[in-house]
Design a protein around this motif. Structure first.
Motif, PDB file in Angstrom:
ATOM      1  N   PRO A  55     -34.472   1.607 137.968  1.00 43.88           N
ATOM      2  CA  PRO A  55     -34.979   1.862 139.315  1.00 43.88           C
ATOM      3  C   PRO A  55     -36.418   2.401 139.344  1.00 43.88           C
ATOM      4  O   PRO A  55     -37.242   1.937 140.129  1.00 43.88           O
ATOM      5  CB  PRO A  55     -34.007   2.897 139.881  1.00 43.88           C
ATOM      6  N   GLY A  56     -36.703   3.403 138.516  1.00 46.42           N
ATOM      7  CA  GLY A  56     -38.039   4.005 138.530  1.00 46.42           C
ATOM      8  C   GLY A  56     -38.425   4.437 137.125  1.00 46.42           C
ATOM      9  O   GLY A  56     -37.604   4.396 136.197  1.00 46.42           O
ATOM     10  N   SER A  57     -39.662   4.871 136.964  1.00 43.08           N
ATOM     11  CA  SER A  57     -40.134   5.248 135.628  1.00 43.08           C
ATOM     12  C   SER A  57     -39.344   6.411 135.047  1.00 43.08           C
ATOM     13  O   SER A  57     -39.183   6.514 133.823  1.00 43.08           O
ATOM     14  CB  SER A  57     -41.617   5.621 135.694  1.00 43.08           C
ATOM     15  N   PHE A  58     -38.844   7.279 135.918  1.00 44.09           N
ATOM     16  CA  PHE A  58     -38.084   8.432 135.433  1.00 44.09           C
ATOM     17  C   PHE A  58     -36.867   7.994 134.618  1.00 44.09           C
ATOM     18  O   PHE A  58     -36.447   8.690 133.689  1.00 44.09           O
ATOM     19  CB  PHE A  58     -37.622   9.276 136.637  1.00 44.09           C
ATOM     20  N   GLU A  59     -36.311   6.837 134.955  1.00 48.01           N
ATOM     21  CA  GLU A  59     -35.104   6.337 134.277  1.00 48.01           C
ATOM     22  C   GLU A  59     -35.437   5.590 132.976  1.00 48.01           C
ATOM     23  O   GLU A  59     -34.527   5.253 132.210  1.00 48.01           O
ATOM     24  CB  GLU A  59     -34.316   5.404 135.209  1.00 48.01           C
ATOM     25  N   TYR A  92     -44.172  15.453 137.797  1.00 44.31           N
ATOM     26  CA  TYR A  92     -42.885  15.609 137.111  1.00 44.31           C
ATOM     27  C   TYR A  92     -42.492  14.306 136.437  1.00 44.31           C
ATOM     28  O   TYR A  92     -42.096  14.287 135.275  1.00 44.31           O
ATOM     29  CB  TYR A  92     -41.769  16.005 138.093  1.00 44.31           C
ATOM     30  N   VAL A  93     -42.592  13.224 137.201  1.00 45.01           N
ATOM     31  CA  VAL A  93     -42.151  11.936 136.661  1.00 45.01           C
ATOM     32  C   VAL A  93     -43.017  11.571 135.458  1.00 45.01           C
ATOM     33  O   VAL A  93     -42.506  11.259 134.378  1.00 45.01           O
ATOM     34  CB  VAL A  93     -42.193  10.814 137.740  1.00 45.01           C
ATOM     35  N   SER A  94     -44.342  11.649 135.599  1.00 46.72           N
ATOM     36  CA  SER A  94     -45.191  11.185 134.494  1.00 46.72           C
ATOM     37  C   SER A  94     -45.035  12.051 133.250  1.00 46.72           C
ATOM     38  O   SER A  94     -44.995  11.525 132.135  1.00 46.72           O
ATOM     39  CB  SER A  94     -46.658  11.069 134.906  1.00 46.72           C
TER      40      SER A  94
HETATM   41  N1  INI Z   1     -41.267   6.014 140.093  1.00 42.81           N
HETATM   42  C1  INI Z   1     -42.254   5.221 139.584  1.00 42.81           C
HETATM   43  O1  INI Z   1     -42.002   4.429 138.661  1.00 42.81           O
HETATM   44  N2  INI Z   1     -43.504   5.302 140.084  1.00 42.81           N
HETATM   45  C2  INI Z   1     -43.840   6.153 141.091  1.00 42.81           C
HETATM   46  O2  INI Z   1     -45.016   6.151 141.523  1.00 42.81           O
HETATM   47  C3  INI Z   1     -42.831   6.994 141.636  1.00 42.81           C
HETATM   48  N3  INI Z   1     -43.148   7.927 142.683  1.00 42.81           N
HETATM   49  O3  INI Z   1     -44.333   8.126 142.973  1.00 42.81           O
HETATM   50  O4  INI Z   1     -42.303   8.509 143.278  1.00 42.81           O
HETATM   51  C4  INI Z   1     -41.521   6.899 141.100  1.00 42.81           C
HETATM   52  N4  INI Z   1     -40.535   7.672 141.573  1.00 42.81           N
HETATM   53  C5  INI Z   1     -39.139   7.367 141.348  1.00 42.81           C
HETATM   54  C6  INI Z   1     -38.613   8.001 140.069  1.00 42.81           C
HETATM   55  O5  INI Z   1     -39.116   7.312 138.929  1.00 42.81           O
HETATM   56  C7  INI Z   1     -37.082   7.939 140.014  1.00 42.81           C
HETATM   57  O6  INI Z   1     -36.658   6.601 140.039  1.00 42.81           O
HETATM   58  C8  INI Z   1     -36.427   8.701 141.145  1.00 42.81           C
HETATM   59  O7  INI Z   1     -36.920  10.019 141.216  1.00 42.81           O
HETATM   60  C9  INI Z   1     -34.888   8.762 140.943  1.00 42.81           C
HETATM   61  O8  INI Z   1     -34.567   9.440 139.740  1.00 42.81           O
END
Ligand code: INI
Length: 156
Positions: A55-59, A92-94
């Motif tokens: 879903p997102g970079s965090f995963e 946080y994510v990065s």
């Molecule tokens: N995920 C990204 O890959 N890029 C982003 O810019 C981003 N922002 O800005 O919110 C982002 N957020 C989602 C995150 O990676 C998770 O999927 C989410 O928090 C659920 O765990």
């Protein structure tokens, strides 16, 4: 003269896993295109590449860990785009992604390549995913090939 060892850019026979964030897909899809182009042009067979979307970079680190620990892949390439917004979420994510990727690589001994863009705005993202500043997906793929070969050469 000291001996200098550098990984060869030969992808023949390599098996690679790619973990790609769907968040900002309009940019991450171009990172995938760049990575595929680099891999194929350096001898990797497309049947030896597995792409997994999250879903997102965090995963990304969760899945990258599974792929690296499976020992089925010579390297894992992580692709995502994190764009700074008005909140601290970006930070946080990065930082979690960068720490996670480094830890997995060290724990498993498998090269796990950080190809996650962290940019100030969409324009910077566009510039680094296949326009005026190159394609970080392409760079990450080349780094993966180099690191796999470097590990092999160090073992010899
Ligand atoms: N995920 C990204 O890959 N890029 C982003 O810019 C981003 N922002 O800005 O919110 C982002 N957020 C989602 C995150 O990676 C998770 O999927 C989410 O928090 C659920 O765990």
């Amino acid at each position: 003269m000291p001996e200098t060892i550098q990984g060869k850019l030969d992808g023949s026979g390599l098996k690679l896993g790619m973990v790609v964030s769907r968040f900002n897909d309009f940019l991450t899809s171009h990172l995938v295109d760049g990575a595929m182009d680099a891999l194929i042009r350096h001898g990797v067979k497309d049947g030896n590449i597995k792409i997994i979307k999250v879903p997102g970079s965090f995963e990304i680190p969760y899945v990258a860990k599974k792929l690296a620990a499976s020992k089925k892949y010579d390297a894992v390439i992580c692709l995502g785009v994190i764009i700074r917004g008005d909140t601290l979420h970006y930070q946080y994510v990065s930082s979690e992604v960068a720490k996670g990727i480094a830890a997995i690589s060290i724990e498993t001994g498998v090269p796990v390549i950080h190809g996650v863009l962290t940019v100030e705005n969409i324009e910077q993202g566009i510039e680094r995913s296949g326009t005026k500043s190159g394609n970080r997906g392409w760079d990450a793929a080349i780094n993966a090939i180099e690191m796999v070969n470097l590990y092999k050469q160090i073992k010899k």
